[in-house]
Design a protein around this motif. Structure first.
Motif, PDB file in Angstrom:
ATOM      1  N   UNK A  87      58.056  17.668   5.478  1.00 22.28           N
ATOM      2  CA  UNK A  87      59.249  16.874   5.784  1.00 22.28           C
ATOM      3  C   UNK A  87      60.140  17.546   6.809  1.00 22.28           C
ATOM      4  N   UNK A  88      60.469  18.807   6.546  1.00 23.08           N
ATOM      5  CA  UNK A  88      61.413  19.472   7.439  1.00 23.08           C
ATOM      6  C   UNK A  88      60.827  19.658   8.827  1.00 23.08           C
ATOM      7  N   UNK A  91      61.048  16.384  10.707  1.00 19.23           N
ATOM      8  CA  UNK A  91      62.406  16.090  11.167  1.00 19.23           C
ATOM      9  C   UNK A  91      62.762  16.920  12.398  1.00 19.23           C
ATOM     10  N   UNK A 191      60.353  10.578   4.036  1.00 22.20           N
ATOM     11  CA  UNK A 191      61.632  10.951   4.643  1.00 22.20           C
ATOM     12  C   UNK A 191      62.505   9.719   4.856  1.00 22.20           C
ATOM     13  N   UNK A 192      63.788   9.895   4.626  1.00 20.54           N
ATOM     14  CA  UNK A 192      64.806   8.935   5.017  1.00 20.54           C
ATOM     15  C   UNK A 192      64.436   7.478   4.842  1.00 20.54           C
ATOM     16  N   UNK A 445      72.798   3.987  -2.636  1.00 15.81           N
ATOM     17  CA  UNK A 445      73.675   5.044  -2.123  1.00 15.81           C
ATOM     18  C   UNK A 445      73.329   5.395  -0.680  1.00 15.81           C
ATOM     19  N   UNK A 449      76.000   5.161   2.340  1.00 19.91           N
ATOM     20  CA  UNK A 449      76.340   6.358   3.107  1.00 19.91           C
ATOM     21  C   UNK A 449      75.993   6.151   4.579  1.00 19.91           C
ATOM     22  N   UNK A 526      70.294  10.918  10.432  1.00 15.68           N
ATOM     23  CA  UNK A 526      69.916  12.072   9.634  1.00 15.68           C
ATOM     24  C   UNK A 526      69.130  13.114  10.407  1.00 15.68           C
ATOM     25  N   UNK A 530      70.682  16.849  10.178  1.00 15.65           N
ATOM     26  CA  UNK A 530      70.128  17.936   9.368  1.00 15.65           C
ATOM     27  C   UNK A 530      70.054  19.242  10.152  1.00 15.65           C
ATOM     28  N   UNK A 540      62.518  27.911   1.709  1.00 17.50           N
ATOM     29  CA  UNK A 540      62.611  27.529   0.297  1.00 17.50           C
ATOM     30  C   UNK A 540      61.966  28.577  -0.598  1.00 17.50           C
TER      31      UNK A 540
ATOM     32  N   UNK B 415      79.371  13.289  -1.249  1.00 18.83           N
ATOM     33  CA  UNK B 415      78.173  12.438  -1.318  1.00 18.83           C
ATOM     34  C   UNK B 415      77.406  12.501   0.001  1.00 18.83           C
ATOM     35  N   UNK B 416      78.151  12.462   1.112  1.00 16.55           N
ATOM     36  CA  UNK B 416      77.487  12.470   2.416  1.00 16.55           C
ATOM     37  C   UNK B 416      76.716  13.772   2.618  1.00 16.55           C
ATOM     38  N   UNK B 419      73.666  13.638   0.551  1.00 12.69           N
ATOM     39  CA  UNK B 419      72.697  12.673   1.088  1.00 12.69           C
ATOM     40  C   UNK B 419      71.934  13.275   2.267  1.00 12.69           C
ATOM     41  N   UNK B 420      72.638  14.044   3.102  1.00 13.12           N
ATOM     42  CA  UNK B 420      71.967  14.689   4.236  1.00 13.12           C
ATOM     43  C   UNK B 420      70.926  15.677   3.724  1.00 13.12           C
ATOM     44  N   UNK B 421      71.303  16.438   2.692  1.00 13.33           N
ATOM     45  CA  UNK B 421      70.349  17.418   2.170  1.00 13.33           C
ATOM     46  C   UNK B 421      69.139  16.724   1.550  1.00 13.33           C
ATOM     47  N   UNK B 422      69.372  15.545   0.978  1.00  7.18           N
ATOM     48  CA  UNK B 422      68.261  14.863   0.304  1.00  7.18           C
ATOM     49  C   UNK B 422      67.179  14.408   1.273  1.00  7.18           C
ATOM     50  N   UNK B 423      67.536  14.296   2.558  1.00  2.22           N
ATOM     51  CA  UNK B 423      66.551  13.866   3.551  1.00  2.22           C
ATOM     52  C   UNK B 423      65.386  14.842   3.616  1.00  2.22           C
ATOM     53  N   UNK B 424      65.704  16.134   3.608  1.00  2.00           N
ATOM     54  CA  UNK B 424      64.617  17.095   3.745  1.00  2.00           C
ATOM     55  C   UNK B 424      64.282  17.791   2.433  1.00  2.00           C
ATOM     56  N   UNK B 425      65.064  17.534   1.379  1.00  2.00           N
ATOM     57  CA  UNK B 425      64.730  18.067   0.054  1.00  2.00           C
ATOM     58  C   UNK B 425      64.871  16.967  -0.976  1.00  2.00           C
ATOM     59  N   UNK B 426      64.012  15.944  -0.895  1.00  2.00           N
ATOM     60  CA  UNK B 426      64.209  14.763  -1.749  1.00  2.00           C
ATOM     61  C   UNK B 426      64.074  15.068  -3.237  1.00  2.00           C
ATOM     62  N   UNK B 427      63.483  16.211  -3.573  1.00  2.00           N
ATOM     63  CA  UNK B 427      63.264  16.475  -5.002  1.00  2.00           C
ATOM     64  C   UNK B 427      64.376  17.285  -5.639  1.00  2.00           C
ATOM     65  N   UNK B 444      80.307   6.911  -7.916  1.00  2.00           N
ATOM     66  CA  UNK B 444      79.920   7.174  -6.525  1.00  2.00           C
ATOM     67  C   UNK B 444      79.846   5.871  -5.745  1.00  2.00           C
TER      68      UNK B 444
END
Lengths: 540, 540
Positions: A87-88, A91, A191-192, A445, A449, A526, A530, A540, B415-416, B419-427, B444
């Motif tokens: 993913x990273x 991006x 992703x996204x 969400x 956002x 995004x 990022x 990680x 939240x924003x 949300x940005x972090x979730x793009x590359x770390x969805x888990x 939220x």
């Protein structure tokens, strides 16, 4: 973060771009032998210089990554071969492709200007003098690759045809890249956009794990090519030259908007190519702009004869409904008025002409193409505001168009209605459904956002433009619509960046801000943001 | 929907408003015997006429609901006595209180103007001539009750003191009403703000079910009264008359902004009341504006000596931090410049004066008070933009201030980032925490939708104002900031509605739009919007 893998792929991207430039150079050289125009010669030199640099950098990136690898042991090699982009990495690659790709794409303009000594002797009078600054070249190239279509050029007619073709091709490449990226690559990497595209384009997913990215990308590319050929032939049939037909097709299908004429599509009016041909050119353009604003996943379904899926798609229906309603409002205001065409001539606002010019601008703005046939800056306030709203709505997800996207507007609207009801009926939980599937809390969400993010970037962009321009030199409307038009990848705005104006007068910092806005809008925010997140770079 | 119960309570609200007007009438009559000014006499007549109408309507509403009830059987009566307002009834009552309360509050202005034949003979030259139109009176009254502070008056000095006092009192009543509503009433009914206020003001909840609304409301009212008395005494000590002290205190604590002078607080500059007194008046105002922008739930904690809860409150900290940062930026720009005071005089931008004038405007805008000491319309672009951003941030939830509210900005921001972090770390699921408590998915979503709602209303308001005013008569900046300043309950905007301008020139439809924006902003959007939702009216 496997940086080397990213750089290797970036090298490949640069090499592909060089290959495209090489084809244009070959064509231009052949043309040049026929016509021997002085400026075309320097354009060929500029392209050649760029290819040299791009090929060198691309090959170095490609081989350095490989060589480093060979220095390691065999098991590492095996591991490498298996490795796919995470993913990273994806991006980062996407962000670098656009940010660095635009630098490479802008070089031919820059070289062309500086190689020809005549330009340097008469800097202000020659057309194309904006390319003296690299920031302008970068802006133009980013505008091309992001399929925005904002130009710095005040006079397009003096630019060599080789550069105009390359300019149109950046659109075409950028549009293809975006479709492949958002419909084939990112959803498969989770992703996204993933969850958003699952809603209405589950096609490529349902087949199982096998075909994956490569197979989907191949089909998308064939569809894109098919549309390109059809549109070029239609344009040619109705009076355009091959060169004009190819350039405008590239700009239409990518929802870009670069034209080879200062008056954009308005150049082909009734006085110039006849009433019927002019009429047809406009309607062909309208048709293909609408087609380019549809989710390409739906064409995939069409190709498999799943007509029902396409017919029932909620985003497609909303998208067409918005175009219809906006056309009625805008055309209604035009009836009885005198419409000013982008080349300065005027047309009486009969019903057919009002529908034609009204629908053209509506479709051009909503699909974020940015072609113009009428100077809407002169229109009354209401149709102007309709166009401004459409700038933010944008086209469908998975299309080549920009903006917030119809599906997000649709989901956002349903959430707001549900939220209002929850105020007085807090115990009634009604799930939000789009086309039969329930929208998850996560997706809700993400959509909310995203919408806020676009508003915030739009505001920040407007403010930065006001700050970077001399006090009082640009109006609020100029700053606001320049920010909106670049962020949503449209092209023209209102006032000083209206349909018949250009972005050449902005200062260098402003051009950098707008280039960044274009990239942010194009990559759905995004992918660029990022990069500025510290935890993105932490291993990680 | 128990409409009758709602109407009965509405009657009570109108009667309370009449009682307040009666007190003012008594004071004005006593004053009038001393001074015998002609216009004050008509103001008394206007107030008297309004009281008559208001008392009549209020009593009818009150008794009709009772009488109907007596016609029914005994068990229905018992049921009635037990009955409390449900969610939907409370929302309807709140909306009607402001919408109809503003009509009653605007009547004295309207009557005063029309009762005096002199006014009708010289309509355009007399000060207060804006009150000839009822839309203007309604706008002024809504501006008062919503603690906005936008005025239609071009010349305040010619208005009778009885009306000025009533105008200031509408602020005070509106501010008290909002605090009681959002801190005591709605959270206990589980409506809208509930979850938001639970985060940082759990005080009244933790005591158990007993004291409930009535007890909490009583404490809040005492705190409000306490602040009022202190501020009046301080103002009096530093040179204001009792009348001026009371009026400006009412406007400060409600974060309203109506003044008794055209130059607002800027009237009390060094030339007029001396250097030290002028300095103190500004700083007293700044202090109490800041206090009025704090969640009143925190004062409840303070009164119970829970200093740690207050000190650790994340919203309070963010609120003070924003004021601090904005003051540094704005004051920094003022140093070395010449500051134009709202009365037209100028002050050299020394460091202390820059901090004083910079902080005053920052606090006045962020707390959405709208008092002015300097004409910030003349300032450079950056400080103007800082003020524009503060308009949307607003004060704390549970205060008398408006805007989006600091706590929502804080939650939205977190939240924003997530949300940005979730793009590359969805888990990686990281719960969002504010002050130790985790923000639920529901909250939220409510926060995000609220922020989008404000943006949408702001945009819609700006567009409607442009449509309702003659083409070209107001600038984009005027329309945008008029919409922002009324929606966020601030008062002044920029350009034609700047700090030393007024809203009198707007057309009647525009004034209605802005009155609605004020009510929407004040009642946190939902309370008004639900009225337009069909399912709100359907019986369950």
């Amino acid at each position: 973060m496997k940086i080397r893998l990213v750089l290797q792929q970036l090298g490949l991207v640069l090499l592909v771009m060089c290959l495209c430039m090489l084809m244009i150079t070959a064509w231009a050289t052949w043309q040049w032998y026929a016509a021997a125009q002085r400026d075309e010669y320097y354009a060929i030199l500029g392209l050649g210089g760029t290819i040299t640099i791009g090929a060198f950098v691309g090959l170095v990136l490609w081989f350095v990554s490989r060589r480093k690898l060979n220095g390691e042991n065999e098991s590492a090699l095996a591991h490498w071969e298996d490795d796919t982009l995470g993913r990273r990495e994806a991006l980062l690659l996407v962000a670098l492709t656009w940010l660095i790709g635009a630098a490479l794409s802008g070089l031919p303009y820059f070289f062309w200007w500086h190689f020809n000594a005549d330009h340097l002797l008469n800097p202000a009078t020659t057309s194309g003098h904006e390319f003296a600054s690299f920031a302008s070249c970068y802006f133009e190239a980013m505008s091309g690759l992001t399929t925005t279509g904002s130009t710095v050029l005040s006079d397009i007619t003096g630019i060599p045809r080789a550069l105009l073709l390359w300019r149109a091709m950046t659109h075409w490449l950028g549009g293809l890249g975006i479709v492949v990226l958002f419909v084939a690559v990112l959803p498969n990497l989770g992703v996204g956009g993933k969850r958003l595209f699952f809603v209405e384009a589950p096609g490529p997913q349902q087949q199982g794990v096998r075909p994956r990215i490569r197979e989907t990308a191949r089909i998308l590319w064939l569809i894109y090519l098919f549309f390109t050929i059809i549109q070029v032939l239609l344009y040619k049939y109705f009076g355009l030259t091959w060169f004009e037909a190819v350039c405008h097709t590239f700009a239409t299908l990518a929802t870009g908007g670069f034209s080879t004429h200062n008056a954009s599509i308005g150049y082909y009016n009734a006085q110039r190519i006849g009433v019927f041909d002019s009429w047809m050119v406009d309607w062909i353009t309208i048709l293909f702009m609408i087609l380019a604003g549809v989710n390409f996943g739906l064409y995939y379904h069409l190709a498999r004869r799943r007509f029902k899926v396409v017919w029932k798609d909620p985003e497609l229906r909303t998208y067409l409904a918005i175009i219809g309603v906006a056309t009625v409002i805008v055309s209604g205001y035009l009836i009885g008025s005198t419409i000013t065409v982008t080349d300065g001539s005027t047309v009486e606002g009969t019903v057919p002409e009002s529908v034609r010019y009204g629908m053209f601008q509506v479709v051009s703005i909503q699909t974020t193409t940015g072609f113009g046939t009428a100077d809407f800056n002169l229109w009354p306030f209401v149709p102007k505001m309709v166009l401004l709203l459409l700038m933010f709505v944008g086209a469908s997800a998975g299309s080549t168009g920009g903006g917030i996207k119809v599906i997000r507007i649709l989901i956002g609207f349903k959430i707001i209605i549900a939220e209002i009801e929850r105020i007085f009926r807090p115990n009634v939980v009604r799930p939000i459904r789009i086309g039969g599937s329930t929208i998850s809390a996560e997706l809700k969400q993400a959509v909310l956002v995203y919408i806020i993010g676009i508003f915030v970037l739009f505001g920040a962009g407007s403010i930065l433009l006001m700050i970077f321009e001399p006090e009082g030199s640009i109006s609020y409307a100029t700053a606001a619509t320049a920010s909106a038009a670049t962020l949503n990848n449209i092209g023209p705005g209102l006032d000083q960046v209206g349909a018949i104006e250009n972005y050449g007068f902005f200062s260098t910092p402003s051009k950098i801000v707008m280039s960044l806005l274009m990239a942010l809008g194009r990559l759905e925010v995004y992918a660029i943001l990022v990069l500025f997140t510290p935890s993105f770079w932490r291993s990680e």
